[in-house]
Design a protein around this motif. Structure first.
Motif, mmCIF file in Angstrom:
data_model
loop_
_atom_site.group_PDB
_atom_site.id
_atom_site.type_symbol
_atom_site.label_atom_id
_atom_site.label_comp_id
_atom_site.label_asym_id
_atom_site.label_seq_id
_atom_site.Cartn_x
_atom_site.Cartn_y
_atom_site.Cartn_z
ATOM 1 N N ILE A 1 3.546 7.100 -0.598
ATOM 2 C CA ILE A 1 3.779 7.845 0.644
ATOM 3 C C ILE A 1 5.089 7.434 1.322
ATOM 4 O O ILE A 1 5.358 7.871 2.437
ATOM 5 N N VAL B 1 0.835 -1.201 0.000
ATOM 6 C CA VAL B 1 0.000 0.000 0.000
ATOM 7 C C VAL B 1 0.871 1.253 0.000
ATOM 8 O O VAL B 1 0.606 2.214 -0.743
ATOM 9 N N LYS C 1 2.290 1.645 -3.427
ATOM 10 C CA LYS C 1 1.278 1.920 -4.445
ATOM 11 C C LYS C 1 0.856 3.384 -4.460
ATOM 12 O O LYS C 1 0.717 3.996 -5.531
ATOM 13 N N ILE C 2 0.684 3.976 -3.287
ATOM 14 C CA ILE C 2 0.183 5.356 -3.226
ATOM 15 C C ILE C 2 1.315 6.374 -3.056
ATOM 16 O O ILE C 2 1.054 7.578 -3.000
ATOM 17 N N VAL D 1 -2.364 3.437 7.414
ATOM 18 C CA VAL D 1 -2.038 2.390 6.435
ATOM 19 C C VAL D 1 -2.512 1.029 6.934
ATOM 20 O O VAL D 1 -3.073 0.226 6.168
#
Length: 299
Positions: free
Chosen positions: A110, A104, A107-108, A137
């Motif tokens: 951060i 995650v 993917k985003i 998250v």
């Protein structure tokens, strides 16, 4: 140390000087009284709010005109991947969830250095709250896998419970319902301890304050008498006070896999909620649920 007298104290001082009845002794007494009042007004009777401390930190960094902070890389403790490991361990969640949190974060985007590194005074850069970001998250991953709509997670838990009854070998399937009960009980116990400690907390400085060398012995003696009386009343009431402060720890809750009561879920498996698709493990749940809207289907 010099104290500036204002208001009624200053008016009283000027009047006494005008009448010729001002002397050094009265000056010391009045100064001490004003200092005492100042200290009493500066006392804090509550813990500061997280948001207030965070904003003050940003204001102080900008006021001091600090340069760009050191880069937050994937090996830094403040990186989401590192913090997710800590919070997963403290929340007593399976270790396999860390692979999903890393996916995650990647993917985003951060986990990028420019996104995480603090640049004081630059209003165009985002101010990241590292601990809240990592906790968010983990919540997103749990919603991706378990949906968390108050129905789907319990059905998965019932399925895992049935599989664990027949599973005599290998890792146990993660049971969401059992995990919730164990963590909820531990949190209630710790919250009760925290409430009791806060109720008994004495809002005063550890070292006594005195404003004159002559009064030092009296203040120390009075403080020692208060401490002795508190210890005696504590023994009579059955509550034993700790002699020393406990060593600071980054973990508030600890879970050991050696416990025989099955209260540790670190080594539990997520096989019951995953499926293999195109060579990758994906969640059996295709939806993402928000409490404010309906199910979010992939477009």
């Amino acid at each position: 140390m010099f104290w500036v007298l204002k208001g009624p104290d200053a008016d009283c001082t000027n009047a006494m000087k005008g009448k010729g009845i001002w002397n050094k002794k009265k000056s010391r007494d009045l100064t001490a009284d004003s200092a005492t009042n100042a200290v009493k007004l500066d006392r804090r009777l509550s813990w500061p709010v997280y948001e207030e401390v965070y904003n003050k930190m940003l204001e102080l960094a900008a006021f001091l005109d600090l340069p760009r902070f050191p880069d937050i890389t994937d090996s830094c403790f403040l990186h989401p991947d590192m913090l997710c490991i800590k919070y997963l361990m403290e929340a007593n969640l399976p270790d396999e969830l860390h692979n999903w949190t890393c996916r995650v974060v990647k993917k985003i985007g951060i986990g990028e250095v420019d996104f995480l590194t603090l640049v004081p005074g630059n209003k165009s850069t985002r101010k990241v709250k590292y601990d809240i970001l990592a906790a968010a998250v983990i919540v997103v991953v749990l919603k991706l896998l378990f949906l968390l709509d108050d129905h789907y997670e319990w059905s998965l838990s019932d399925f895992a419970e049935e599989r664990n009854k027949n599973n005599k070998e290998g890792a146990l399937y993660f049971e969401f319902k059992k995990w919730y009960k164990v963590v909820k009980h531990s949190l209630d116990v710790e919250q009760k301890k925290l409430d009791e400690e806060r109720a008994k907390y004495l809002w005063r400085c550890e070292k006594p304050l005195f404003y004159s060398i002559k009064n030092k012995s009296k203040v120390l003696k009075r403080r020692q008498m208060v401490v002795n009386l508190q210890n005696q009343f504590g023994k009579l009431s059955g509550s034993v006070r700790r002699a020393e402060k406990p060593n600071p720890s980054s973990f508030q809750l600890s879970w050991s896999e050696e416990n025989t009561d099955g209260s540790c879920f670190h080594g539990h498996s997520l096989k019951g909620i995953l499926q293999e698709k195109c060579g990758l493990l994906t969640a059996m749940n295709p939806d993402y649920w928000l409490c404010t809207v309906k199910l979010c289907n992939e477009k």
